[in-house]
Write an enzyme that holds these catalytic residues in place. Structure first.
Site, PDB file in Angstrom:
ATOM      1  N   ASP A 554      20.177  -9.649 -22.272  1.00 21.84           N
ATOM      2  CA  ASP A 554      21.080  -8.536 -21.943  1.00 21.84           C
ATOM      3  C   ASP A 554      22.426  -8.788 -22.626  1.00 21.84           C
ATOM      4  O   ASP A 554      22.656  -9.846 -23.225  1.00 21.84           O
ATOM      5  CB  ASP A 554      21.240  -8.468 -20.418  1.00 21.84           C
ATOM      6  CG  ASP A 554      21.783  -7.129 -19.936  1.00 21.84           C
ATOM      7  OD1 ASP A 554      22.067  -6.250 -20.768  1.00 21.84           O
ATOM      8  OD2 ASP A 554      21.929  -6.974 -18.712  1.00 21.84           O
ATOM      9  N   GLU A 557      25.117  -6.582 -27.321  1.00 19.05           N
ATOM     10  CA  GLU A 557      25.613  -5.608 -28.305  1.00 19.05           C
ATOM     11  C   GLU A 557      26.528  -6.228 -29.379  1.00 19.05           C
ATOM     12  O   GLU A 557      26.535  -5.665 -30.491  1.00 19.05           O
ATOM     13  CB  GLU A 557      26.344  -4.470 -27.582  1.00 19.05           C
ATOM     14  CG  GLU A 557      25.459  -3.598 -26.735  1.00 19.05           C
ATOM     15  CD  GLU A 557      24.996  -4.268 -25.436  1.00 19.05           C
ATOM     16  OE1 GLU A 557      23.918  -3.890 -24.930  1.00 19.05           O
ATOM     17  OE2 GLU A 557      25.695  -5.179 -24.954  1.00 19.05           O
ATOM     18  N   ASP A 631      21.809   1.031 -18.551  1.00 19.64           N
ATOM     19  CA  ASP A 631      22.275   1.265 -17.188  1.00 19.64           C
ATOM     20  C   ASP A 631      22.263   2.746 -16.821  1.00 19.64           C
ATOM     21  O   ASP A 631      23.315   3.404 -16.766  1.00 19.64           O
ATOM     22  CB  ASP A 631      23.681   0.686 -17.022  1.00 19.64           C
ATOM     23  CG  ASP A 631      23.704  -0.817 -17.253  1.00 19.64           C
ATOM     24  OD1 ASP A 631      22.624  -1.434 -17.221  1.00 19.64           O
ATOM     25  OD2 ASP A 631      24.790  -1.368 -17.463  1.00 19.64           O
TER      26      ASP A 631
END
Length: 972
Positions: A554, A557, A631
């Site tokens: 996770d 980015e 999300d």
């Protein structure tokens, strides 16, 4: 600049423009950084062996004809004019790339079928004159460059001599002190002590308060827009230094953008550019009637509570566009540039005032902050061909282990080992199938990845082994930010080895804020860093891990809570000294790649397939694992948006994808949870997940009635696991997406091109999720090229008709029903015995569901291997059944023809393999009359039942295996 053209044997054309540097010892000793070896599947990019150059003096008549198909009126055929054009004919003379040198543009032609000549181009590039490439230069050259330039978009593209370069810190009087002061951001926190940052990028203060999000100055926004609209030459702000939200980008090379306009002649439907929370078909962003007023942005970001129906950037990006039209068929482009990119989409009716022979079409305008101009043109002509071409460029989806196609149960966070055991035990008690239980960041020791909180998880090995013994696996989260703690072995070793991303000076390790607080970030663009990271998954390094523990990546980015837009500053440096802006969008892919390598490496000589879930991605991520849409929220609107988003990802060849079932933020009610579980069961990646502020939502938390509905949805998924596995195997070989838009299988049915509220799993299941509250009926669009059967009743609901037609039917879809249909002419394998995990189903027999077409025929396939290792690749340990049936006349045949890999064919346990893959039942739908007799190879006859009312024939215990050749004879 250098222009390079590469032609591939499959019809793909690559046009690449790079800077021309190379003087040793100068600032620009090498050209801009590129990432071919990191992304491209170069071993399969085979050059065309038959390329032929078309010039005015050689094949001039062919060249003149092609030029006339692009420009109206056709240019004067004089030698001087035609010397401005070059044609490259290749691919068995079925493709031509036409290049115009001044002004620069190019066009891809594809011969259609048996046509003797070419039609209009399928892709036109640079037609509007928007091609630009801003050359790196020193700041002092800016004004001179602006004065010297007279060609519009290239007015800043002036190359300075290397002797003119002045280092950025010395370029103005005042020197280092003045620049240092300029680098210090204004104190926007009012002197308050910052003790942390939250995921939305806002500061947390020592007094317990939080920073408020600043209100954007509308006047400033309008001012910027006005400057941009008037002329780029008038907007000099931000060229050499740019501030955003209290952060400063030093931009040491100044503006370095590249761009190009790309048109798809004759097309009104283009797709791609994931990831965006918008429709699968790309809507217009340019012009007075545009759907959106901002271009699609491609820049991987951790977006907190993202908005729907927007062009805003999300967690990943794939700069691919596919066009589907009746005139041009399927064609596409891959803009190979991992820097921040904006893409405008023009209306098909907006031709920019250009008169050309190609007629109308949809134009896009790609604008990238840096990088090079590197464009792949994919000629199609149909979806299957195009995805084969794209697979040869960026690779195909890796065949996942079978367990990963089951249901995954996750939340932030399962508190401790007793909580894990209790959740697992409840699934067992209710006979509710699931395969993986997940642990979020709270399982670690203070957000130090590869560790456990020994107060809450004192015996992780025993815990994992307990679940493993009952057919389950576990997943733990491992993020890329590393807590800056000298007592933390990962940080200590990474610091000592010099593996971290550097600040803009290239000297100090970058210090950013994420879940652990002060954090460093590994440089995954470096091979040595990826290899070191992979080593950390060894069992003697990752204490408490076992072969049944897999990984969730996770925040990759990458997410930096105190960075610009919750990410890294663009002027940070990797270990090679290359700015972050050049490789930002690759970070998530490279992190997932290194993790997948680690899961393979930890089991030497065992060839165990990895499973890694990632939030961030780029072109080629399909090779390394699964992706989810981030999300989302427990709202009907987010359920409705899930299918278009997942279809868009599949357009980008990213197949192993899913959305959090139930929504990450908020609390779904029983109806929303039911509808989401039903929809999720028919998406490639199937996981329930929730925020720590959300109420517990395990399937039994909604009451018995709802639990039964949720279990029914999960059971439908598990019954279809052989089918899902077979489709994934097809994707791993052909490149075709697993979850398909309707046009991928019906490319001549224009009425379905824009449809994204229903879709196909493979080619044979049509799914229409219910995405609204209180819905009891749904409208399904059935392609009339095929018949369609309801998977629950097995009755035919739509018959074959017009080849490229569509039949709209309103069907029942109350709370117990999700509309799903099997295509006539297909055979789908299922396993019907209720088990609690995929592993426990491994030896279960198959049931074949045969849906006859109007001619009494059907065909299908079934892929089999050990479901968890690479033996199918390494030693050809697999079986592939080709099933078919033909019941046209007074007699008929159903048969199985099997391709068996060498390792299985010669295996001493062959008989066990055959016996473990038996077929216990065959169900034939759409049969108008009962056979008198059905005879198998080894018996006089087999038992069957026929229902004349429903037209369903059931053959029981035919005594055959999916791994052997056999036939069944039908007598009527």
């Amino acid at each position: 600049l250098n222009l390079e053209v590469r032609l591939h044997s499959d019809g793909v054309a690559r046009v690449r423009v790079t800077e021309r540097y190379g003087t040793a010892g100068t600032k620009y000793e090498s050209a801009r950084w590129t990432s071919d070896e990191l992304i491209l599947n170069e071993k399969e990019m085979v050059g065309a062996a038959d390329a032929e150059v078309l010039t005015a003096s050689a094949n001039g008549d062919v060249l003149s004809e092609l030029v006339g198909k692009v420009f109206t009126p056709s240019p004067d055929q004089s030698q001087a004019d035609m010397d401005n054009y070059v044609g490259l004919r290749y691919g068995n003379a079925d493709h031509v790339l036409l290049l115009r040198m001044e002004p620069f543009s190019f066009y891809l032609f594809r011969r259609s079928g048996d046509a003797s000549s070419f039609g209009t181009p399928i892709v036109a590039v640079g037609e509007r004159g928007l091609a630009h490439f801003e050359i790196r230069r020193a700041k002092e050259g800016d004004e001179a460059g602006a004065a010297a330039g007279e060609d519009g978009a290239n007015s800043d593209a002036v190359l300075m001599d290397d002797d003119d370069y002045i280092p950025p810190d010395e370029d103005e009087e005042g020197g280092e002190e003045e620049n240092k002061a300029a680098d210090e951001p204004e104190d926007k926190h009012g002197g308050k002590e910052i003790v942390g940052y939250w995921e939305d990028g806002l500061a947390i203060y020592a007094d317990g308060t939080r920073e408020e999000r600043p209100v954007q100055d509308e006047a400033e926004v309008e001012h910027r827009k006005l400057l941009e609209e008037q002329s780029p030459d008038l907007d000099r702000e931000g060229l050499w230094e740019e501030s955003f939200g209290g952060h400063t980008d030093s931009k040491p090379y100044g503006p370095m953008s590249v761009g190009m306009d790309i048109k798809f002649p004759g097309s009104s439907h283009i797709f791609g550019l994931p990831e965006h929370a918008s429709s699968t078909v790309l809507q217009t962003t340019h012009g007075p009637e545009a759907k959106y007023h901002e271009p699609f942005r491609l820049y991987n970001l951790d977006v907190f509570e993202y908005e729907l129906d927007e062009t805003m950037a999300l967690y990943g990006e794939i700069p691919v566009i596919i066009s589907q039209s009746l005139s041009g068929g399927t064609a596409g482009i891959f803009w190979f540039n991992p820097t921040e990119t904006f893409v405008d989409v023009y209306s098909p009716n907006d031709n920019g005032g250009i008169s050309d022979a190609a007629g109308h079409g949809t134009t896009t305008h790609f604008m990238s902050e840096s990088g090079i101009m590197d464009l792949f043109l994919l000629p199609g002509p149909d979806p299957h061909s195009l995805y084969e071409q794209y697979g040869r460029l960026t690779g195909r989806v890796s065949l996942p282990p079978m367990f990963s196609l089951g249901y995954h149960q996750c939340r932030w966070n399962y508190r401790d080992e007793p909580d894990v055991y209790a959740v697992h035990a409840k699934f067992e008690e209710l006979d509710y199938p699931y395969d993986v239980l997940w642990l979020d960041i709270e399982h670690t020791d203070g957000k130090r990845y590869f560790t456990w909180d020994h107060n809450t998880f004192p015996n992780p090995v025993d815990m994992i082994k307990k679940l493993d013994s009952q057919g389950r696996r576990m997943v733990t989260i491992i993020d890329p930010h590393i807590k800056r703690d000298n007592n933390y072995y990962i940080h200590k070793e990474a610091t000592a080895k010099g593996l971290y991303i550097k600040d803009k000076s290239g000297k100090k390790d970058f210090d950013g804020w994420c879940w652990p607080g002060s954090s460093s970030y590994l440089d995954f663009t470096a091979d040595k860093v990826r290899s070191w990271w992979a080593d950390q998954f060894a069992y003697d390094r990752y204490k408490g891990s076992t072969p049944a523990l897999f990984t969730w990546n996770d925040m990759n980015e990458p997410s930096v809570f105190n960075g610009p837009e919750v990410s890294m500053q663009k002027d940070l440096r990797n270990l090679a000294g290359v700015e972050h802006r050049e490789w930002h969008n690759l970070y998530g892919l490279l992190f997932q790649r290194a993790t997948a390598s680690g899961l393979i490496r930890r089991n030497p000589d065992k060839n165990i397939r990895p499973f890694v879930l990632s939030r961030s991605f780029f072109a080629g991520s399909q090779r390394y694992g699964a992706i989810w849409t981030g999300d989302n929220a427990a709202e009907w609107s987010h359920l409705e948006a899930a299918a278009p988003m997942l279809l868009s990802l599949n357009v980008g060849a990213l197949s192993f994808v899913g959305a959090d079932v139930g929504g990450f933020f908020g609390d779904p009610d029983a109806e929303l949870m039911t509808r989401w579980m039903q929809a999720g069961a028919y998406t490639p990646f199937f996981r329930g997940h929730a925020h720590h502020d959300s109420k517990r939502r395990e399937p039994w938390m909604f009451g018995d009635e709802t639990m039964i509905r949720l279990r029914k949805a999960a059971m439908a998924r598990y019954a279809l696991l052989p089918f899902w596995y077979t489709i994934f195997r097809e994707a791993s070989v052909s490149g075709m997406p697993v979850m398909r838009t309707m046009w991928m299988e019906y490319p001549r049915t224009e009425a379905l091109f824009a449809t994204d509220d229903q879709y196909l799993v493979g080619s044979d299941l049509l799914v229409k999720p219910v995405t609204g509250a209180g819905v009891t009926q749904s409208t399904v669009l059935f392609p009339t090229a095929d018949a369609w059967y309801d998977v629950d009743t097995m009755e035919r609901v739509a018959a074959e008709g017009q080849k490229d037609g569509v039949l709209s039917i309103t069907v029942d879809s109350d709370i117990d029903k999700i509309p799903v249909y099997q295509r006539g002419g297909s055979i789908i394998p299922r396993k019907l015995r209720l088990r609690r995990s995929a592993r426990l189903m491994k030896a279960d027999p198959y049931t074949l569901y045969v849906a006859l077409d109007g001619s009494g025929k059907a065909q299908g396939s079934l892929y089999m291997d050990d479901e968890e290792t690479f033996a199918h690749e390494v030693s050809a340990a697999y079986g592939l059944s080709a099933l078919s049936i033909d019941l046209q006349n007074n007699s008929g045949t159903m048969k199985n023809e099997v391709e068996v890999g060498a390792a299985w064919k010669d295996d001493s346990t062959w008989q066990a393999l055959v016996g473990g893959r038996s077929i216990e039942r065959i169900i034939i739908m759409g049969l108008s009359r009962s056979p008198k007799k059905i005879k198998a190879d080894s018996t006089d006859s087999v038992q069957f039942e026929f229902d004349a009312a429903t037209k369903i024939l059931i053959i029981k215990q035919p005594g055959v295996s999916a791994l052997t050749n056999w036939s069944l004879g039908f007598e009527f």
